[in-house]
Motif scaffolding. Sequence first.
Motif, PDB file in Angstrom:
ATOM      1  N   GLU A   1       0.673  -1.072   0.134  1.00 13.76           N
ATOM      2  CA  GLU A   1      -0.134   0.011   0.004  1.00 13.76           C
ATOM      3  C   GLU A   1       0.896   1.234   0.040  1.00 13.76           C
ATOM      4  OE1 GLU A   1      -3.399   0.613  -0.046  1.00 13.76           O
ATOM      5  OE2 GLU A   1      -3.723  -1.404  -0.465  1.00 13.76           O
ATOM      6  N   ASP A   2       0.318   2.134  -0.615  1.00 15.71           N
ATOM      7  CA  ASP A   2       0.894   3.558  -0.757  1.00 15.71           C
ATOM      8  C   ASP A   2       2.457   3.635  -1.348  1.00 15.71           C
ATOM      9  OD1 ASP A   2      -1.320   4.508   0.319  1.00 15.71           O
ATOM     10  OD2 ASP A   2      -0.478   4.273   2.475  1.00 15.71           O
ATOM     11  N   CYS A   3       2.692   2.611  -2.408  1.00 18.55           N
ATOM     12  CA  CYS A   3       3.828   2.550  -2.766  1.00 18.55           C
ATOM     13  C   CYS A   3       4.023   3.125  -4.242  1.00 18.55           C
ATOM     14  CB  CYS A   3       4.643   1.255  -2.520  1.00 18.55           C
ATOM     15  SG  CYS A   3       5.310   0.794  -1.079  1.00 18.55           S
ATOM     16  N   ILE A   4       4.912   3.530  -4.945  1.00 18.13           N
ATOM     17  CA  ILE A   4       5.244   3.907  -6.227  1.00 18.13           C
ATOM     18  C   ILE A   4       6.640   3.388  -6.449  1.00 18.13           C
ATOM     19  CG2 ILE A   4       6.294   6.152  -5.596  1.00 18.13           C
ATOM     20  CD1 ILE A   4       5.400   7.158  -8.541  1.00 18.13           C
ATOM     21  N   GLU A   5       6.366   2.494  -7.796  1.00 15.59           N
ATOM     22  CA  GLU A   5       7.573   1.860  -8.395  1.00 15.59           C
ATOM     23  C   GLU A   5       7.880   2.424  -9.741  1.00 15.59           C
ATOM     24  OE1 GLU A   5       9.458  -2.600  -8.970  1.00 15.59           O
ATOM     25  OE2 GLU A   5       7.303  -2.302  -8.564  1.00 15.59           O
ATOM     26  N   TYR A   6       9.241   2.751  -9.927  1.00 14.52           N
ATOM     27  CA  TYR A   6       9.730   3.293 -11.092  1.00 14.52           C
ATOM     28  C   TYR A   6      10.945   2.545 -11.841  1.00 14.52           C
ATOM     29  CZ  TYR A   6      11.468   5.656  -7.050  1.00 14.52           C
ATOM     30  OH  TYR A   6      12.262   5.819  -5.805  1.00 14.52           O
ATOM     31  N   ILE A   7      10.825   2.439 -13.048  1.00 10.80           N
ATOM     32  CA  ILE A   7      11.892   1.466 -13.797  1.00 10.80           C
ATOM     33  C   ILE A   7      12.173   2.571 -15.005  1.00 10.80           C
ATOM     34  CG2 ILE A   7      12.127  -0.672 -15.079  1.00 10.80           C
ATOM     35  CD1 ILE A   7      10.091  -1.689 -13.623  1.00 10.80           C
ATOM     36  N   ILE A   8      13.617   2.586 -15.378  1.00  8.10           N
ATOM     37  CA  ILE A   8      14.133   3.209 -16.309  1.00  8.10           C
ATOM     38  C   ILE A   8      15.080   2.275 -17.149  1.00  8.10           C
ATOM     39  CG2 ILE A   8      15.737   4.931 -16.858  1.00  8.10           C
ATOM     40  CD1 ILE A   8      15.166   6.572 -14.538  1.00  8.10           C
ATOM     41  N   HIS A   9      14.589   2.051 -18.542  1.00  7.33           N
ATOM     42  CA  HIS A   9      15.530   1.284 -19.296  1.00  7.33           C
ATOM     43  C   HIS A   9      15.982   2.123 -20.531  1.00  7.33           C
ATOM     44  CE1 HIS A   9      13.400  -2.781 -18.665  1.00  7.33           C
ATOM     45  NE2 HIS A   9      12.510  -1.872 -18.431  1.00  7.33           N
TER      46      HIS A   9
ATOM     47  N   LEU B   1      17.201  20.758  -6.499  1.00  7.56           N
ATOM     48  CA  LEU B   1      15.789  20.982  -6.269  1.00  7.56           C
ATOM     49  C   LEU B   1      15.179  20.561  -4.875  1.00  7.56           C
ATOM     50  CD1 LEU B   1      14.236  19.829  -9.773  1.00  7.56           C
ATOM     51  CD2 LEU B   1      14.864  22.073  -8.935  1.00  7.56           C
ATOM     52  N   LEU B   2      15.900  19.562  -4.278  1.00  8.95           N
ATOM     53  CA  LEU B   2      15.500  18.952  -3.054  1.00  8.95           C
ATOM     54  C   LEU B   2      16.264  19.285  -1.784  1.00  8.95           C
ATOM     55  CD1 LEU B   2      14.062  15.694  -4.336  1.00  8.95           C
ATOM     56  CD2 LEU B   2      13.038  17.902  -4.385  1.00  8.95           C
ATOM     57  N   LYS B   3      16.761  20.442  -1.681  1.00 10.33           N
ATOM     58  CA  LYS B   3      17.488  20.755  -0.817  1.00 10.33           C
ATOM     59  C   LYS B   3      16.651  20.753   0.790  1.00 10.33           C
ATOM     60  CE  LYS B   3      20.799  24.175   1.215  1.00 10.33           C
ATOM     61  NZ  LYS B   3      21.534  25.470   1.001  1.00 10.33           N
ATOM     62  N   ASP B   4      17.137  19.979   1.544  1.00  7.09           N
ATOM     63  CA  ASP B   4      16.149  20.080   3.132  1.00  7.09           C
ATOM     64  C   ASP B   4      14.926  19.517   2.800  1.00  7.09           C
ATOM     65  OD1 ASP B   4      18.479  20.837   4.336  1.00  7.09           O
ATOM     66  OD2 ASP B   4      17.880  22.928   4.326  1.00  7.09           O
ATOM     67  N   TYR B   5      14.683  19.151   1.456  1.00  9.16           N
ATOM     68  CA  TYR B   5      13.253  18.319   1.378  1.00  9.16           C
ATOM     69  C   TYR B   5      12.750  17.132   2.334  1.00  9.16           C
ATOM     70  CZ  TYR B   5       9.059  16.751  -0.757  1.00  9.16           C
ATOM     71  OH  TYR B   5       7.659  16.299  -1.042  1.00  9.16           O
ATOM     72  N   ILE B   6      11.841  17.110   2.867  1.00  8.63           N
ATOM     73  CA  ILE B   6      11.535  16.226   3.721  1.00  8.63           C
ATOM     74  C   ILE B   6      10.502  15.174   3.146  1.00  8.63           C
ATOM     75  CG2 ILE B   6      10.473  15.462   6.030  1.00  8.63           C
ATOM     76  CD1 ILE B   6      11.022  18.508   6.834  1.00  8.63           C
ATOM     77  N   TRP B   7      11.058  13.906   3.090  1.00  8.09           N
ATOM     78  CA  TRP B   7      10.107  12.799   2.403  1.00  8.09           C
ATOM     79  C   TRP B   7       9.362  12.179   3.448  1.00  8.09           C
ATOM     80  CZ3 TRP B   7      10.089  12.048  -2.680  1.00  8.09           C
ATOM     81  CH2 TRP B   7      11.007  12.620  -3.312  1.00  8.09           C
ATOM     82  N   GLN B   8       8.178  11.761   3.147  1.00 10.11           N
ATOM     83  CA  GLN B   8       7.095  11.486   4.278  1.00 10.11           C
ATOM     84  C   GLN B   8       7.695  10.146   4.709  1.00 10.11           C
ATOM     85  OE1 GLN B   8       4.352  13.009   5.332  1.00 10.11           O
ATOM     86  NE2 GLN B   8       3.379  11.344   6.522  1.00 10.11           N
ATOM     87  N   ARG B   9       8.257   9.100   3.894  1.00 14.10           N
ATOM     88  CA  ARG B   9       8.732   8.057   4.536  1.00 14.10           C
ATOM     89  C   ARG B   9       9.938   7.798   3.781  1.00 14.10           C
ATOM     90  NH1 ARG B   9       3.485   3.855   5.446  1.00 14.10           N
ATOM     91  NH2 ARG B   9       2.450   4.932   6.806  1.00 14.10           N
ATOM     92  N   ASP B  10      10.039   6.944   2.526  1.00 11.97           N
ATOM     93  CA  ASP B  10      11.153   6.801   1.653  1.00 11.97           C
ATOM     94  C   ASP B  10      11.530   7.789   0.859  1.00 11.97           C
ATOM     95  OD1 ASP B  10      11.035   4.386   3.158  1.00 11.97           O
ATOM     96  OD2 ASP B  10       9.860   3.223   1.414  1.00 11.97           O
TER      97      ASP B  10
ATOM     98  N   LEU C   1      17.606   0.576 -14.357  1.00 13.23           N
ATOM     99  CA  LEU C   1      17.356   1.317 -13.101  1.00 13.23           C
ATOM    100  C   LEU C   1      16.164   1.100 -12.476  1.00 13.23           C
ATOM    101  CD1 LEU C   1      19.268   4.523 -13.691  1.00 13.23           C
ATOM    102  CD2 LEU C   1      20.210   2.784 -12.317  1.00 13.23           C
ATOM    103  N   ARG C   2      16.182   0.846 -11.185  1.00  7.83           N
ATOM    104  CA  ARG C   2      14.840   0.533 -10.481  1.00  7.83           C
ATOM    105  C   ARG C   2      14.608   1.101  -9.119  1.00  7.83           C
ATOM    106  NH1 ARG C   2      10.659  -3.370 -10.756  1.00  7.83           N
ATOM    107  NH2 ARG C   2      11.941  -4.580 -12.445  1.00  7.83           N
ATOM    108  N   GLY C   3      13.288   1.585  -8.828  1.00  8.12           N
ATOM    109  CA  GLY C   3      13.430   2.390  -7.407  1.00  8.12           C
ATOM    110  C   GLY C   3      11.920   2.110  -7.232  1.00  8.12           C
ATOM    111  N   CYS C   4      11.684   2.054  -5.774  1.00  8.81           N
ATOM    112  CA  CYS C   4      10.393   1.847  -4.968  1.00  8.81           C
ATOM    113  C   CYS C   4      10.495   2.973  -3.641  1.00  8.81           C
ATOM    114  CB  CYS C   4       9.884   0.384  -4.962  1.00  8.81           C
ATOM    115  SG  CYS C   4       8.331   0.384  -4.233  1.00  8.81           S
ATOM    116  N   THR C   5       9.151   3.759  -3.610  1.00  5.99           N
ATOM    117  CA  THR C   5       9.100   4.576  -2.617  1.00  5.99           C
ATOM    118  C   THR C   5       7.954   4.296  -1.903  1.00  5.99           C
ATOM    119  OG1 THR C   5      10.829   6.313  -3.767  1.00  5.99           O
ATOM    120  CG2 THR C   5       9.065   7.146  -2.025  1.00  5.99           C
TER     121      THR C   5
END
Length: 629
Positions: free
Chosen positions: A25-33, A62-71, A86-90
């Motif tokens: 739940e509440d996850c976003i996944e991204y893949i770069i080919h 762009l994200l200096k001192d940006y606060i992510w909610q979780r990941d 490249l793969r990631g999940c937040t």
Amino acid sequence: MCNLAQDNFKWFGEGFSGFPKRLPEDCIEYIIHIINPTLSPNQTRAHLLSLQKASSLLQKKLLKDYIWQRDPFALSLVHEEGQWLLRGCTNYGDSIADEWLIVYLLRELSMQFSDAWIRVYDTDGEFLLIEAANALPKWLNPEVAENRVWIHDAKLLVLPLSNPSKPQPLTLKESLAAISGSPSTFQHLRAVEAEAFRRLMPYPGAITQNQHYATVPIPRKLAAILHASPRYVAPAVESFYLRDPIALRSLQPKDAKRLRFPPEDFVNVSVCFTRILFAQLRSQEWAPPGIWSEALASLSEAAGNGGAVEKVEIGIKLAAGFEMLIKDNKNADKQAVREIELLLEDIESGNEALPTDQEIAMWSAREDDEKWLDINFEDFEKELAGKGANSSDTPKSGEANEEQNRGFGDKAAQENLRKMVERFEAFLNDDDAGIEGAEGLDDMDFDNDDPEDDDAVDDSDEEEEIEFDEAEFARMMREMMGMPSEDDKVTLIDEARALARAEELGSDEEEELNDGDEIRKVMERIEAELNESGALDLDITPRKIVASKGAVKGKGKRRAVELVQEYEGESEDDGEVDIDFNLAKNLLESLKGQGGLAGPAGNLMGLMGVQFPPDEDDRVTVVNDRVER
């Protein structure tokens, strides 16, 4: 980071390819080919590493001192099915802003690398298409959408159906083959792209607008931790927001010296939150225990007015959240917790000195307005009506700026609401949408992943109409309720009456009607049918009462005979026999419990054509086997 289920294992024999992979739940996944036929695998890997480095630079910019909610947003180089990618999940938790920020970053990276093809999806699937649902072509439905949507060169591209007459789902391998073989076949649907990327329009300005600074009193030790890294506020607020009784125990140790962030030595510090973190902390009702309550009372007394007291409460909640974050064992593996522990060890060992009041006074101080938390319901209703907050009246010149800033939330919230209202009005004005729902459905509008569904769809084409047999339904209901059918009931009544008449006649007339064997067979048949229906055990008719009490003499016998005759006389008048008095009594009580409203008993009797008058009295008694009020 998200823990994704592997789908390349075999446990139950050859051919098993694993359970379907589902995002938490509440996850976003991204893949770069990287799709470039001129590059070797090693060159592709080096190109991906360059893209990964560009991602880090973009975040620093762009994200200096940006606060992510979780990941946070992060890209990892992996090798899957013979390809580097490249793969990631937040896990973005409750912060939808984090999800759309990731989409914005990915689109920016696609402009820097023209041979990058990017897929992004979340728990709901192709959420970019969900965002653009109002502009999608008819064929682009959830059945075929997966693996067809890509971000390339800052554009949203869609792979069309290879055979429109037979739409089929697409695998990732087939989609990649289409990119490598014929990328020109991808369609750039501008209307879909505009709707899908509509939330990206405020970026990059929306990144800073999502922050909220508040000056609150916190322990000096906590001020040092937050000054080292403001992002630690996110896990601490979540620990407080999701607190449980076990976590709350850590706030009341037997020895107060065991507290890592004791509520003492408070200093006023400007703390950076995201808007959602601040709202979560502010909205919580909490009665602090023990020394936390004493600290709150002392600081509130010194603060004086209501606004300052609210800031005191936020500071106490924040310190309690950090205490619970550090003490809860389930957080021990979190990177933020390990880093905080190292900072605390340096402070407690004396290797790092706590900041002085003079040093804290030199830190940047910022205090943001909290009006974005307020909802002006008049403006909210105007937005629902399709009008702007300032559409009804023209403000005076001195009030123009103030009126311009009024509203029920920020500009993004107003824009989202306005868009929602526009789509709802468009739906209401759609002449093709009737009471029955959407019309003109095709085969792909049905969920036919299961082969059995195909047969069901075919059968539905053959069946024009399903008829309702009311008599058959009544017969089935009587069987379920233990009541004999109409035919059996008539036969049973006739035979019972014949037997009763035979008993009242003399022995000569009895021989003329039936011999002893026939009477015994009729009695056995009646008893069997009564036992089958359950009426024999529950019947409390006068005849059964007399029979169960044995022989009665004198006036008692005559009275019993009178009761039986009276009962049978009523049955003959009504043309019905009370097979199960208790069943009728229970139905009446069920109807009574409905209080005149719709309910199962009333609906059931209505289907059988039985209507009851309204209940006029709550008292129901049984006298001489009759229901009396």
